[in-house]
Design a protein around this motif. Structure first.
Motif, PDB file in Angstrom:
ATOM      1  N   MET A   1       1.012  -1.398  -0.002  1.00  0.00           N
ATOM      2  CA  MET A   1       0.003   0.000  -0.059  1.00  0.00           C
ATOM      3  C   MET A   1       1.034   1.170   0.138  1.00  0.00           C
ATOM      4  O   MET A   1       1.853   1.404   0.953  1.00  0.00           O
ATOM      5  CB  MET A   1      -1.061  -0.152   1.114  1.00  0.00           C
ATOM      6  CG  MET A   1      -1.724   0.912   1.396  1.00  0.00           C
ATOM      7  SD  MET A   1      -3.025   1.173   0.013  1.00  0.00           S
ATOM      8  CE  MET A   1      -3.819  -0.617   0.215  1.00  0.00           C
ATOM      9  N   ARG A   2       0.577   2.253  -0.863  1.00  0.00           N
ATOM     10  CA  ARG A   2       1.410   3.404  -1.085  1.00  0.00           C
ATOM     11  C   ARG A   2       1.399   4.340   0.245  1.00  0.00           C
ATOM     12  O   ARG A   2       0.178   4.554   0.502  1.00  0.00           O
ATOM     13  CB  ARG A   2       0.844   4.071  -2.280  1.00  0.00           C
ATOM     14  CG  ARG A   2       1.793   5.449  -2.553  1.00  0.00           C
ATOM     15  CD  ARG A   2       1.159   5.917  -3.847  1.00  0.00           C
ATOM     16  NE  ARG A   2       1.859   5.412  -5.090  1.00  0.00           N
ATOM     17  CZ  ARG A   2       3.075   6.137  -5.149  1.00  0.00           C
ATOM     18  NH1 ARG A   2       3.533   7.203  -4.733  1.00  0.00           N
ATOM     19  NH2 ARG A   2       3.735   5.756  -6.506  1.00  0.00           N
ATOM     20  N   HIS A   3       2.672   4.947   0.420  1.00  0.00           N
ATOM     21  CA  HIS A   3       2.455   5.637   1.725  1.00  0.00           C
ATOM     22  C   HIS A   3       3.100   6.827   1.460  1.00  0.00           C
ATOM     23  O   HIS A   3       3.135   7.854   2.189  1.00  0.00           O
ATOM     24  CB  HIS A   3       3.420   4.903   2.830  1.00  0.00           C
ATOM     25  CG  HIS A   3       3.178   5.688   4.337  1.00  0.00           C
ATOM     26  ND1 HIS A   3       4.201   6.525   4.776  1.00  0.00           N
ATOM     27  CD2 HIS A   3       2.393   5.485   5.157  1.00  0.00           C
ATOM     28  CE1 HIS A   3       3.655   7.013   5.903  1.00  0.00           C
ATOM     29  NE2 HIS A   3       2.817   6.249   6.377  1.00  0.00           N
ATOM     30  N   ALA A   4       3.686   7.129   0.056  1.00  0.00           N
ATOM     31  CA  ALA A   4       4.197   8.108  -0.416  1.00  0.00           C
ATOM     32  C   ALA A   4       3.423   8.914  -1.360  1.00  0.00           C
ATOM     33  O   ALA A   4       2.509   8.267  -2.093  1.00  0.00           O
ATOM     34  CB  ALA A   4       5.838   7.705  -1.103  1.00  0.00           C
TER      35      ALA A   4
ATOM     36  N   ILE B  57     -15.616   5.715  -3.518  1.00  0.00           N
ATOM     37  CA  ILE B  57     -14.335   5.774  -3.888  1.00  0.00           C
ATOM     38  C   ILE B  57     -13.569   5.916  -2.416  1.00  0.00           C
ATOM     39  O   ILE B  57     -14.165   6.768  -1.682  1.00  0.00           O
ATOM     40  CB  ILE B  57     -13.721   6.813  -4.615  1.00  0.00           C
ATOM     41  CG1 ILE B  57     -13.676   6.055  -6.156  1.00  0.00           C
ATOM     42  CG2 ILE B  57     -12.277   7.543  -4.479  1.00  0.00           C
ATOM     43  CD1 ILE B  57     -13.155   7.012  -7.328  1.00  0.00           C
ATOM     44  N   ALA B  58     -12.712   5.467  -1.973  1.00  0.00           N
ATOM     45  CA  ALA B  58     -11.828   5.613  -0.820  1.00  0.00           C
ATOM     46  C   ALA B  58     -10.547   6.116  -1.050  1.00  0.00           C
ATOM     47  O   ALA B  58      -9.582   5.445  -1.968  1.00  0.00           O
ATOM     48  CB  ALA B  58     -11.695   4.527   0.139  1.00  0.00           C
ATOM     49  N   PRO B  59     -10.315   7.538  -1.260  1.00  0.00           N
ATOM     50  CA  PRO B  59      -9.105   7.955  -1.548  1.00  0.00           C
ATOM     51  C   PRO B  59      -7.715   7.435  -0.491  1.00  0.00           C
ATOM     52  O   PRO B  59      -8.077   7.078   0.445  1.00  0.00           O
ATOM     53  CB  PRO B  59      -9.338   9.561  -1.233  1.00  0.00           C
ATOM     54  CG  PRO B  59     -10.323   9.738  -0.757  1.00  0.00           C
ATOM     55  CD  PRO B  59     -11.156   8.403  -0.408  1.00  0.00           C
ATOM     56  N   ASN B  60      -6.692   7.446  -0.989  1.00  0.00           N
ATOM     57  CA  ASN B  60      -5.629   7.208  -0.374  1.00  0.00           C
ATOM     58  C   ASN B  60      -4.949   8.478   0.013  1.00  0.00           C
ATOM     59  O   ASN B  60      -4.189   8.877  -0.760  1.00  0.00           O
ATOM     60  CB  ASN B  60      -4.468   6.349  -1.333  1.00  0.00           C
ATOM     61  CG  ASN B  60      -3.268   5.913  -0.585  1.00  0.00           C
ATOM     62  OD1 ASN B  60      -2.874   6.459   0.551  1.00  0.00           O
ATOM     63  ND2 ASN B  60      -2.550   5.162  -1.120  1.00  0.00           N
ATOM     64  N   HIS B  61      -5.028   8.667   1.350  1.00  0.00           N
ATOM     65  CA  HIS B  61      -4.628  10.167   1.872  1.00  0.00           C
ATOM     66  C   HIS B  61      -2.979  10.292   1.640  1.00  0.00           C
ATOM     67  O   HIS B  61      -2.816  11.445   1.095  1.00  0.00           O
ATOM     68  CB  HIS B  61      -4.463  10.103   3.320  1.00  0.00           C
ATOM     69  CG  HIS B  61      -5.944   9.743   4.047  1.00  0.00           C
ATOM     70  ND1 HIS B  61      -6.063   9.469   5.201  1.00  0.00           N
ATOM     71  CD2 HIS B  61      -7.281  10.152   3.486  1.00  0.00           C
ATOM     72  CE1 HIS B  61      -7.392   9.442   5.524  1.00  0.00           C
ATOM     73  NE2 HIS B  61      -7.998   9.697   4.670  1.00  0.00           N
ATOM     74  N   LEU B  64      -2.418  11.222  -2.015  1.00  0.00           N
ATOM     75  CA  LEU B  64      -2.886  12.515  -2.436  1.00  0.00           C
ATOM     76  C   LEU B  64      -2.049  13.648  -1.702  1.00  0.00           C
ATOM     77  O   LEU B  64      -2.464  14.797  -1.715  1.00  0.00           O
ATOM     78  CB  LEU B  64      -4.291  12.740  -2.185  1.00  0.00           C
ATOM     79  CG  LEU B  64      -5.146  11.802  -2.933  1.00  0.00           C
ATOM     80  CD1 LEU B  64      -6.408  11.763  -2.588  1.00  0.00           C
ATOM     81  CD2 LEU B  64      -4.830  11.897  -4.516  1.00  0.00           C
ATOM     82  N   GLY B  65      -1.068  13.394  -0.883  1.00  0.00           N
ATOM     83  CA  GLY B  65      -0.102  14.190  -0.248  1.00  0.00           C
ATOM     84  C   GLY B  65      -0.532  14.692   1.326  1.00  0.00           C
ATOM     85  O   GLY B  65       0.352  15.528   1.763  1.00  0.00           O
ATOM     86  N   MET B  66      -1.505  13.985   1.700  1.00  0.00           N
ATOM     87  CA  MET B  66      -1.667  14.042   2.976  1.00  0.00           C
ATOM     88  C   MET B  66      -0.787  13.193   3.790  1.00  0.00           C
ATOM     89  O   MET B  66      -1.167  11.952   4.226  1.00  0.00           O
ATOM     90  CB  MET B  66      -3.067  13.661   3.412  1.00  0.00           C
ATOM     91  CG  MET B  66      -4.014  14.583   2.829  1.00  0.00           C
ATOM     92  SD  MET B  66      -4.204  16.431   3.325  1.00  0.00           S
ATOM     93  CE  MET B  66      -5.352  16.072   4.678  1.00  0.00           C
ATOM     94  N   VAL B  67       0.819  13.468   3.968  1.00  0.00           N
ATOM     95  CA  VAL B  67       1.716  12.406   4.340  1.00  0.00           C
ATOM     96  C   VAL B  67       1.848  12.331   5.776  1.00  0.00           C
ATOM     97  O   VAL B  67       2.634  11.177   6.142  1.00  0.00           O
ATOM     98  CB  VAL B  67       2.878  12.279   3.521  1.00  0.00           C
ATOM     99  CG1 VAL B  67       2.818  12.274   2.032  1.00  0.00           C
ATOM    100  CG2 VAL B  67       3.247  13.827   3.542  1.00  0.00           C
ATOM    101  N   ALA B  68       1.306  13.397   6.292  1.00  0.00           N
ATOM    102  CA  ALA B  68       1.545  13.271   7.970  1.00  0.00           C
ATOM    103  C   ALA B  68       0.073  12.841   8.347  1.00  0.00           C
ATOM    104  O   ALA B  68      -0.939  13.374   8.289  1.00  0.00           O
ATOM    105  CB  ALA B  68       1.838  14.617   8.296  1.00  0.00           C
ATOM    106  N   ASN B  69       0.137  11.564   9.192  1.00  0.00           N
ATOM    107  CA  ASN B  69      -0.898  11.215   9.401  1.00  0.00           C
ATOM    108  C   ASN B  69      -0.790  10.569  11.101  1.00  0.00           C
ATOM    109  O   ASN B  69      -0.063   9.987  11.475  1.00  0.00           O
ATOM    110  CB  ASN B  69      -1.330   9.820   8.758  1.00  0.00           C
ATOM    111  CG  ASN B  69      -2.381   8.709   9.584  1.00  0.00           C
ATOM    112  OD1 ASN B  69      -2.511   8.948  10.825  1.00  0.00           O
ATOM    113  ND2 ASN B  69      -2.756   7.987   8.872  1.00  0.00           N
TER     114      ASN B  69
END
Lengths: 157, 162
Positions: A1-4, B57-61, B64-69
């Protein structure tokens, strides 16, 4: 799963509109891509091929129905473990192998593995947590939700 | 009985996603041996009962640039949390907010609020807003950033019951 993050030019304006609009819902009609496409100004086949691409490049994680285990009489539960670094990959593999594990994240904390169990019978949470403890020899802390204050976040693509 | 065997098969067939074909519900119906209209009626009924939250649709945060979770966690006085929890949940940058039991002594936190941002600095700023909102009712806090997605499949139901 992409994390970047994807490259800035990986998505065009149409891709972003698709993500923004379809995260709210998708029609339950005989030709749903044609109907959703009409709203987006896209032909049926173009919408289909764009969604396929968004899935391939990892811009979306899923497309389809989202189920609520609790409404089916089951339950969700957040769980955490403190996994020694040298065993992390093996423990992740063992935890992920269980179909009850819906998602699992590595986090930078002493409690470094956080996963969610989703089961059809609420009583299965304790059983599965105990089985994971027995299999890994590591305590599984369970954090069932006592109250939910909000759900409904939207990501703007 | 919460769901019948046909509903169970329908859920098992669609939980990984809808087929990307012009008539996805007809395609599911063909695989299950039921009519297209029955597939849509059943999904609509499951949605009305809350078993299907939505079809979407479930976006991949992260992509899409929301890299800090950050999973921000707070030790909030029991007598104040019922009042303050909804206020934290109402903040626009909080995606999930739950009251959970503490696990003393290793885990003193009872309020969990997921905060997403494009950088950790942004998430820290938002965390500060939560801290200000909680005020003196908060006795301690921490934030746990995700460093890897190890699995993300969503719920999986066995096709044949358990």
């Amino acid at each position: 799963m992409r994390h970047a993050p994807l490259a800035p030019d990986a998505l065009d304006g149409t891709d972003r509109r698709i993500i923004n609009v379809l995260q709210d819902g998708f029609p339950l009609t005989p030709r749903p891509f044609a109907d959703a496409g009409a709203e987006l100004g896209l032909a049926e086949d173009e919408l289909i091929s764009r969604i396929a691409r968004l899935r391939e490049i990892g811009a979306i994680t899923r497309f389809g129905p989202f189920f609520d285990a609790a409404a089916m009489g089951g339950d969700f539960c957040l769980c955490a473990m403190a996994v020694p670094a040298e065993r992390f990959e093996a423990v992740a593999e063992a935890v992920n192998a269980r179909p009850e594990v819906a998602h699992n994240y590595e986090r930078d904390h002493r409690l470094n593995m956080w996963f969610v169990l989703a089961v059809e019978k609420a009583s299965d949470i304790d059983r599965v947590a105990k089985e994971i403890e027995a299999e890994t020899g590591i305590a599984v802390l369970t954090f069932p939700k006592l109250a939910e204050f909000y759900i409904g976040f939207r990501v703007s693509a | 009985m919460r769901i019948d065997e046909t509903d169970r098969k329908l859920i098992a067939e669609t939980q990984a996603g809808l087929p990307l074909v012009p008539e996805p519900y007809a395609e599911i119906g063909r695989r299950l041996g039921i009519a297209e209209a029955a597939v849509r009626d059943r999904l609509a009924a499951l949605q009305a009962r809350g078993i299907v939250r939505r079809i979407a649709i479930a976006p991949n945060h992260y992509a899409l640039g929301m890299v800090a979770n950050g999973m921000s966690v707070w030790d909030v006085a029991d007598e104040a949390v019922a009042r303050l929890g909804p206020e934290v949940g109402a903040l626009p940058f909080v995606s999930h907010c739950y009251l959970r039991p503490r696990a003393l002594p290793v885990w003193p936190y009872n309020l969990f609020a997921m905060v997403h941002g494009e950088s950790r600095a942004e998430v820290e700023e938002k965390r500060g807003e939560i801290a200000r909102l909680l005020g003196v009712a908060c006795r301690g806090s921490d934030i746990l950033y995700s460093t890897r997605i190890l699995k993300k499949t969503g719920m999986r139901l066995a096709a044949n019951g358990s």
